[in-house]
Design a protein around this motif. Structure first.
Motif, PDB file in Angstrom:
ATOM      1  N   GLN A   1     132.588  97.091  83.397  1.00  0.00           N
ATOM      2  CA  GLN A   1     133.285  97.865  82.374  1.00  0.00           C
ATOM      3  C   GLN A   1     134.764  97.994  82.692  1.00  0.00           C
ATOM      4  O   GLN A   1     135.625  97.953  81.803  1.00  0.00           O
ATOM      5  N   GLY A   2     135.077  98.096  84.009  1.00  0.00           N
ATOM      6  CA  GLY A   2     136.476  98.146  84.421  1.00  0.00           C
ATOM      7  C   GLY A   2     137.220  96.852  84.129  1.00  0.00           C
ATOM      8  O   GLY A   2     138.409  96.868  83.788  1.00  0.00           O
ATOM      9  N   LEU A   3     136.533  95.716  84.252  1.00  0.00           N
ATOM     10  CA  LEU A   3     137.131  94.447  83.850  1.00  0.00           C
ATOM     11  C   LEU A   3     137.441  94.449  82.359  1.00  0.00           C
ATOM     12  O   LEU A   3     138.474  93.944  81.914  1.00  0.00           O
ATOM     13  N   ALA A   4     136.529  95.026  81.577  1.00  0.00           N
ATOM     14  CA  ALA A   4     136.675  95.011  80.120  1.00  0.00           C
ATOM     15  C   ALA A   4     137.763  95.950  79.634  1.00  0.00           C
ATOM     16  O   ALA A   4     138.515  95.613  78.712  1.00  0.00           O
ATOM     17  N   ASP A   5     137.874  97.147  80.255  1.00  0.00           N
ATOM     18  CA  ASP A   5     138.811  98.148  79.720  1.00  0.00           C
ATOM     19  C   ASP A   5     140.112  98.253  80.506  1.00  0.00           C
ATOM     20  O   ASP A   5     140.981  99.057  80.170  1.00  0.00           O
ATOM     21  N   GLY A   6     140.275  97.431  81.554  1.00  0.00           N
ATOM     22  CA  GLY A   6     141.532  97.416  82.292  1.00  0.00           C
ATOM     23  C   GLY A   6     141.580  98.345  83.486  1.00  0.00           C
ATOM     24  O   GLY A   6     142.598  98.386  84.185  1.00  0.00           O
ATOM     25  N   ALA A   7     140.509  99.071  83.763  1.00  0.00           N
ATOM     26  CA  ALA A   7     140.504  99.953  84.929  1.00  0.00           C
ATOM     27  C   ALA A   7     140.545  99.161  86.233  1.00  0.00           C
ATOM     28  O   ALA A   7     140.976  99.674  87.268  1.00  0.00           O
ATOM     29  N   VAL A   8     140.108  97.905  86.187  1.00  0.00           N
ATOM     30  CA  VAL A   8     140.176  97.002  87.334  1.00  0.00           C
ATOM     31  C   VAL A   8     141.374  96.078  87.148  1.00  0.00           C
ATOM     32  O   VAL A   8     141.519  95.445  86.099  1.00  0.00           O
ATOM     33  N   SER A   9     142.237  96.000  88.144  1.00  0.00           N
ATOM     34  CA  SER A   9     143.431  95.159  88.057  1.00  0.00           C
ATOM     35  C   SER A   9     143.075  93.699  88.310  1.00  0.00           C
ATOM     36  O   SER A   9     141.992  93.374  88.822  1.00  0.00           O
ATOM     37  N   ASP A  10     144.029  92.803  87.993  1.00  0.00           N
ATOM     38  CA  ASP A  10     143.806  91.377  88.277  1.00  0.00           C
ATOM     39  C   ASP A  10     143.620  91.143  89.774  1.00  0.00           C
ATOM     40  O   ASP A  10     142.782  90.322  90.181  1.00  0.00           O
ATOM     41  N   ALA A  11     144.395  91.827  90.592  1.00  0.00           N
ATOM     42  CA  ALA A  11     144.272  91.665  92.033  1.00  0.00           C
ATOM     43  C   ALA A  11     142.891  92.103  92.503  1.00  0.00           C
ATOM     44  O   ALA A  11     142.268  91.445  93.350  1.00  0.00           O
ATOM     45  N   GLN A  12     142.414  93.215  91.975  1.00  0.00           N
ATOM     46  CA  GLN A  12     141.085  93.689  92.359  1.00  0.00           C
ATOM     47  C   GLN A  12     139.992  92.746  91.865  1.00  0.00           C
ATOM     48  O   GLN A  12     139.011  92.498  92.566  1.00  0.00           O
ATOM     49  N   ALA A  13     140.167  92.195  90.666  1.00  0.00           N
ATOM     50  CA  ALA A  13     139.195  91.239  90.148  1.00  0.00           C
ATOM     51  C   ALA A  13     139.150  89.996  91.030  1.00  0.00           C
ATOM     52  O   ALA A  13     138.069  89.454  91.313  1.00  0.00           O
ATOM     53  N   GLY A  14     140.318  89.518  91.471  1.00  0.00           N
ATOM     54  CA  GLY A  14     140.365  88.366  92.354  1.00  0.00           C
ATOM     55  C   GLY A  14     139.712  88.646  93.694  1.00  0.00           C
ATOM     56  O   GLY A  14     138.998  87.790  94.245  1.00  0.00           O
ATOM     57  N   ALA A  15     139.941  89.838  94.243  1.00  0.00           N
ATOM     58  CA  ALA A  15     139.324  90.204  95.518  1.00  0.00           C
ATOM     59  C   ALA A  15     137.804  90.298  95.381  1.00  0.00           C
ATOM     60  O   ALA A  15     137.051  89.854  96.258  1.00  0.00           O
ATOM     61  N   PHE A  16     137.340  90.857  94.286  1.00  0.00           N
ATOM     62  CA  PHE A  16     135.902  90.937  94.018  1.00  0.00           C
ATOM     63  C   PHE A  16     135.294  89.539  93.926  1.00  0.00           C
ATOM     64  O   PHE A  16     134.241  89.262  94.513  1.00  0.00           O
ATOM     65  N   ALA A  17     135.976  88.649  93.205  1.00  0.00           N
ATOM     66  CA  ALA A  17     135.467  87.285  93.033  1.00  0.00           C
ATOM     67  C   ALA A  17     135.375  86.567  94.375  1.00  0.00           C
ATOM     68  O   ALA A  17     134.392  85.871  94.658  1.00  0.00           O
ATOM     69  N   MET A  18     136.380  86.731  95.236  1.00  0.00           N
ATOM     70  CA  MET A  18     136.351  86.076  96.538  1.00  0.00           C
ATOM     71  C   MET A  18     135.241  86.655  97.415  1.00  0.00           C
ATOM     72  O   MET A  18     134.516  85.916  98.106  1.00  0.00           O
ATOM     73  N   ALA A  19     135.074  87.969  97.394  1.00  0.00           N
ATOM     74  CA  ALA A  19     134.003  88.585  98.187  1.00  0.00           C
ATOM     75  C   ALA A  19     132.632  88.134  97.686  1.00  0.00           C
ATOM     76  O   ALA A  19     131.718  87.885  98.477  1.00  0.00           O
ATOM     77  N   ALA A  20     132.480  88.003  96.368  1.00  0.00           N
ATOM     78  CA  ALA A  20     131.211  87.527  95.805  1.00  0.00           C
ATOM     79  C   ALA A  20     130.953  86.083  96.200  1.00  0.00           C
ATOM     80  O   ALA A  20     129.812  85.703  96.507  1.00  0.00           O
ATOM     81  N   LEU A  21     132.001  85.267  96.204  1.00  0.00           N
ATOM     82  CA  LEU A  21     131.856  83.874  96.608  1.00  0.00           C
ATOM     83  C   LEU A  21     131.405  83.781  98.068  1.00  0.00           C
ATOM     84  O   LEU A  21     130.499  83.008  98.405  1.00  0.00           O
ATOM     85  N   LEU A  22     132.025  84.554  98.925  1.00  0.00           N
ATOM     86  CA  LEU A  22     131.759  84.455 100.357  1.00  0.00           C
ATOM     87  C   LEU A  22     130.441  85.112 100.769  1.00  0.00           C
ATOM     88  O   LEU A  22     129.737  84.611 101.652  1.00  0.00           O
ATOM     89  N   ASN A  23     130.083  86.226 100.135  1.00  0.00           N
ATOM     90  CA  ASN A  23     128.935  87.020 100.598  1.00  0.00           C
ATOM     91  C   ASN A  23     127.753  87.042  99.646  1.00  0.00           C
ATOM     92  O   ASN A  23     126.641  87.375 100.053  1.00  0.00           O
ATOM     93  N   GLY A  24     127.956  86.705  98.383  1.00  0.00           N
ATOM     94  CA  GLY A  24     126.866  86.716  97.419  1.00  0.00           C
ATOM     95  C   GLY A  24     126.507  88.119  96.958  1.00  0.00           C
ATOM     96  O   GLY A  24     126.849  89.120  97.607  1.00  0.00           O
ATOM     97  N   LEU A  25     125.797  88.184  95.826  1.00  0.00           N
ATOM     98  CA  LEU A  25     125.384  89.466  95.254  1.00  0.00           C
ATOM     99  C   LEU A  25     123.894  89.734  95.423  1.00  0.00           C
ATOM    100  O   LEU A  25     123.446  90.859  95.219  1.00  0.00           O
ATOM    101  N   GLY A  26     123.113  88.708  95.766  1.00  0.00           N
ATOM    102  CA  GLY A  26     121.665  88.852  95.818  1.00  0.00           C
ATOM    103  C   GLY A  26     121.055  88.692  94.435  1.00  0.00           C
ATOM    104  O   GLY A  26     121.747  88.777  93.410  1.00  0.00           O
ATOM    105  N   ASP A  27     119.743  88.459  94.394  1.00  0.00           N
ATOM    106  CA  ASP A  27     119.079  88.196  93.114  1.00  0.00           C
ATOM    107  C   ASP A  27     119.220  89.360  92.139  1.00  0.00           C
ATOM    108  O   ASP A  27     119.575  89.181  90.972  1.00  0.00           O
ATOM    109  N   ALA A  28     118.928  90.560  92.606  1.00  0.00           N
ATOM    110  CA  ALA A  28     119.000  91.732  91.728  1.00  0.00           C
ATOM    111  C   ALA A  28     120.432  91.995  91.288  1.00  0.00           C
ATOM    112  O   ALA A  28     120.693  92.353  90.130  1.00  0.00           O
TER     113      ALA A  28
END
Length: 435
Positions: free
Chosen positions: A26-53
Motif C-alpha cells: 500500500q505504501g508503494l501505491a500511495d507514496g508512503a514508501v520512497s523510491d530508495a526504500q522500494a529499491g532497498a526492499f527489492a534488493m533484500a527480497a532478491l538476496l534473501n527471498g520472501l518464502g512461499d507464504a
C-alpha cells in the motif's frame, strides 16, 4: 509500521508477516514508501527471498493495492504471460487467436526489462496506437475487438507499477518472488478465469537454467491457483531468440508474418502450445493438442489477423494495418549485415548479449526515462544448427547511426559461436507445470 523497519527485518532474513507486506504494498501505491526504500526492499527480497507464504501475501497485497476488474461476459476471460526472452512476440499473435477461438483477452502487459523486450513497447511501434487506456476504454476495446493489450492503469496494481520500474534500474529483475508478485498481481487484477504462463529458460532468459525455470514456474502456478485462477505453465527454450527479429517494429513485423500466414516456425509452435493449454483449461478445447490445432486453424484462416486488426484500430492505430502493415512500421536508416568469419555450424548464441545489443542500439532502456527508437534492432538472425559458409550473413543490424551499427557488428559477431560440430538442440517445449 514503517518502511525502514520492514526493510531491516527482510535484510536480517526475518519472515515478514502478511500485514507487513500489505502495508508495504500500500505504501508503494500511495507514496508512503520512497523510491530508495522500494529499491532497498527489492534488493533484500532478491538476496534473501520472501518464502512461499510471503510470496503469496505480497502478490495478493499488490493486486489489492488497486482495482480488481469484474466481468459479466458470455465467454471465458483468459490471458497469457511470458517471463521474458528475446524475439518473443507471442502475445501479439496469441491474444487475437484466443478471441477467434471463443475467449475474451484483456491483456495487461509490461515494458522491456533488462535485456528483454516489452509487449507494450512493441505495440507502440504501430503508429497512433495507445496502450495507456483507462478502465472504461479498456472495456470498450474488449467489447469491440474481443482483446486488448494495454498497460496497467493507475488503478490496477499501482504497487506493481512503481516496483516494476524500480526493479529495472536497480539490478533486481531476477528475483523469483518479485517476478511472481509482479506478473500475478496484474494478471489477477484483470479478473481472469484462466491463465497460461510461458516460463523461459536458456541464454536469452532471466532463468538461464532449467532448475531456475522450474522453480519459477512452480511458484507462479502455485500462487495463481491459490488465488483462485486456474493456471498452467509451459517451460520453453530460450537458447536462441524465438523469432529471427529483435526490436520493437521488427518483432511486430515478425508477428504479422505469422498472423498473415507468411511464416510459422518456432514462433507459431510456441503460440499454439500456449493457446492449447489455456483453451483446454477453460473448457474451450477437449485437450491441449486439440486446443493447439484450434489456434493454428484460427491463424491459417485469417480470423486471428482480423481480430488483431480490430484491436489495433480500437486502440488508435491504422484501420488498415493488417492489410498494409509493412507501410506503417518505422524503418531504420542504417542497415548492416553481420557476416560469418568462418564456415561451420551455428553452435550457440548468447541471447542475453543479443538483447543488450538491441538496448544499446536504442531499442530498450538503460535508465527508466530513456526513449525507445522503435525501428532499431536485429533481423534475419540465423537459427541454431544452421550450417553457414564464411561470409554468409548471420544477421542484419538496423540502426539510427553508422557508429551504432559498427559497434553492434562486433557485439552480434561475439554473441554467435560457429563450430565444426552441430549442437544438440533441446526441445522447444521443455516441460509443463499444472496445478
Amino acid at each position: 509500521m514503517d518502511a525502514r523497519h520492514i526493510i531491516t527485518r527482510l535484510r536480517d532474513r526475518a519472515t515478514l508477516t502478511r500485514e507487513e507486506l500489505g502495508w508495504f504494498a500500500q505504501g508503494l501505491a500511495d507514496g508512503a514508501v520512497s523510491d530508495a526504500q522500494a529499491g532497498a526492499f527489492a534488493m533484500a527480497a532478491l538476496l534473501n527471498g520472501l518464502g512461499d507464504a510471503g510470496r503469496v501475501a505480497l502478490t495478493l497485497a499488490m493486486r489489492d493495492s488497486g482495482s480488481v476488474l469484474q466481468w459479466d461476459l458470455d465467454r471465458p476471460v483468459l490471458d497469457k504471460h511470458s517471463t521474458g526472452g528475446v524475439g518473443d512476440c507471442v502475445s501479439l499473435i496469441l491474444a487475437p487467436a484466443l478471441v477467434a477461438c471463443g475467449a475474451y483477452v484483456p491483456m495487461i502487459s509490461g515494458r522491456g526489462l533488462g535485456h528483454t523486450g516489452g509487449t507494450l513497447d512493441k505495440m507502440e511501434a504501430i503508429p497512433g496506437l495507445r496502450t495507456d487506456l483507462d478502465e472504461g476504454q479498456l472495456r470498450a476495446v474488449v467489447a469491440q475487438a474481443g482483446c486488448t493489450i494495454v498497460s496497467a492503469t493507475a488503478a490496477i496494481a499501482p504497487a506493481d507499477k512503481r516496483l516494476y520500474a524500480i526493479r529495472d534500474v536497480t539490478g533486481t529483475v531476477e528475483s523469483l518472488d518479485l517476478i511472481t508478485a509482479s506478473i500475478l498481481s496484474k494478471k489477477l487484477a484483470a479478473g481472469l478465469q484462466g491463465l497460461v504462463l510461458d516460463v523461459k529458460t536458456g541464454s536469452g532468459a532471466f532463468m538461464t537454467t532449467p532448475e531456475q525455470a522450474q522453480a519459477l514456474a512452480c511458484a507462479l502456478v502455485d500462487t495463481a491457483n491459490a488465488a483462485g485462477c486456474p493456471t498452467t505453465a509451459l517451460i520453453t527454450d530460450m537458447n536462441q531468440p524465438l523469432a529471427p527479429d529483435l526490436g520493437n517494429a521488427l518483432e511486430v513485423a515478425a508477428a504479422m508474418r505469422v498472423l498473415t500466414g507468411q511464416t510459422g516456425g518456432r514462433l507459431l509452435e510456441v503460440t499454439a502450445a500456449l493457446g492449447g493449454a489455456v483453451l483446454a483449461g477453460a473448457g474451450l478445447a477437449e485437450d491441449t493438442e486439440t486446443g493447439a490445432q484450434t489456434i493454428r486453424v484460427s491463424i491459417a484462416d485469417g480470423r486471428a489477423a482480423e481480430v488483431f486488426g480490430r484491436m489495433v484500430s480500437a486502440q488508435g492505430g491504422p484501420t488498415r494495418f493488417v492489410t498494409d502493415w509493412a507501410r506503417f512500421l518505422p524503418e531504420a536508416t542504417v542497415i548492416r549485415e553481420v557476416k560469418a568469419v568462418q564456415a561451420g555450424f551455428v553452435a550457440a548464441m548468447d541471447g542475453h548479449a543479443l538483447g543488450l545489443c538491441v538496448v544499446a542500439l536504442g531499442g530498450g532502456r538503460q535508465v527508466e526515462k530513456d526513449r525507445i527508437d522503435p525501428a532499431v534492432g536485429l533481423s534475419d538472425l540465423v537459427e541454431l544448427g544452421t550450417w553457414v559458409e564464411a561470409g554468409q550473413p548471420l544477421a542484419r543490424i538496423h540502426a539510427a547511426r553508422p557508429e551504432a551499427a559498427q559497434k553492434a557488428l562486433a557485439q552480434v559477431s561475439d554473441a554467435i559461436t560457429i563450430s565444426d560440430s552441430a549442437p544438440d538442440l533441446p526441445p522447444l517445449i521443455r516441460d509443463r507445470i499444472t496445478g
